[in-house]
Write a protein that holds these residues in place. Structure first.
Motif, mmCIF file in Angstrom:
data_model
loop_
_atom_site.group_PDB
_atom_site.id
_atom_site.type_symbol
_atom_site.label_atom_id
_atom_site.label_comp_id
_atom_site.label_asym_id
_atom_site.label_seq_id
_atom_site.Cartn_x
_atom_site.Cartn_y
_atom_site.Cartn_z
ATOM 1 N N GLU A 135 0.815 -1.217 0.000
ATOM 2 C CA GLU A 135 0.000 0.000 0.000
ATOM 3 C C GLU A 135 0.850 1.269 0.000
ATOM 4 O O GLU A 135 0.329 2.369 0.142
ATOM 5 N N GLY A 136 2.172 1.126 -0.127
ATOM 6 C CA GLY A 136 3.057 2.274 -0.255
ATOM 7 C C GLY A 136 3.727 2.738 1.024
ATOM 8 O O GLY A 136 4.445 3.740 1.018
ATOM 9 N N GLN B 96 6.478 2.684 4.054
ATOM 10 C CA GLN B 96 7.890 2.351 4.180
ATOM 11 C C GLN B 96 8.249 2.294 5.659
ATOM 12 O O GLN B 96 7.718 3.062 6.454
#
Length: 180
Positions: free
Chosen positions: A160-161, A163
């Motif tokens: 989902e992006g 980090q």
């Protein structure tokens, strides 16, 4: 008996809860509490788990406190009358530091998906709704914690992006030092 797992969700509805509706989250919290205790048994010697009833009592009180702030979002995802999942999101002022993250940051305090809806897209759709609302409020960053041993959750977040940002370590105050 478990209900059949939906393969095609179709329409997923979202409802924003007020403090008077917090009890609706009890069963979903219970499933998450159980998942926490199964996913992180290594913590039992350091920070023992509490009973489900005590866990909900504490979390419910925390939800009610957070919901005193009008910027807190309690988003319930529903599918054909079923409670499929929810997110409890608070905002905090962003202390100026090494990164430019805007004036306020969203903190996902709870993200719970009914186990029957795992892998059906509910989590992604709930995140999409959350991002839409936060973006409209001028929020740029979301902080989302996951248990270090919850590899499926971490994989989902990365897809989902998200980090990795900070690793939180825990120990009892009277814990012991390094092992030689």
């Amino acid at each position: 008996m478990t209900k059949p797992r939906p393969s095609d969700l179709g329409v997923l509805g979202f409802r924003y809860l007020g403090a008077h509706e917090v009890e609706e989250l009890a069963d979903l919290w219970g499933a998450l509490h159980q998942r926490h205790t199964v996913t992180a048994p290594h913590l039992q010697d350091i920070i023992g788990a509490v009973s489900l009833d005590e866990s909900w009592r504490r979390r419910r009180a925390q939800y009610l406190q957070w919901m005193r702030d009008p910027d807190t979002m309690a988003i319930l995802a529903e599918h054909d009358g079923d409670l499929a999942g929810y997110a409890m999101v608070t905002l905090r002022d962003n202390a100026l530091g090494s990164w430019d993250r805007g004036d306020r940051v969203a903190i996902v305090q709870t993200f719970a998906i009914d186990p029957e809806y795992t892998g059906t897209g509910v989590g992604s759709k709930l995140l999409e709704e959350m991002r839409h609302q936060l973006s409209a409020s001028g929020i740029r960053d979301i902080e989302f914690s996951a248990l270090a041993t919850a590899s499926e959750d971490i994989d989902f977040l990365e897809q989902e992006g998200f980090q990795p940002f900070v690793t939180t370590m825990v120990c009892r105050v009277d814990g012991f030092g390094a092992h030689d």
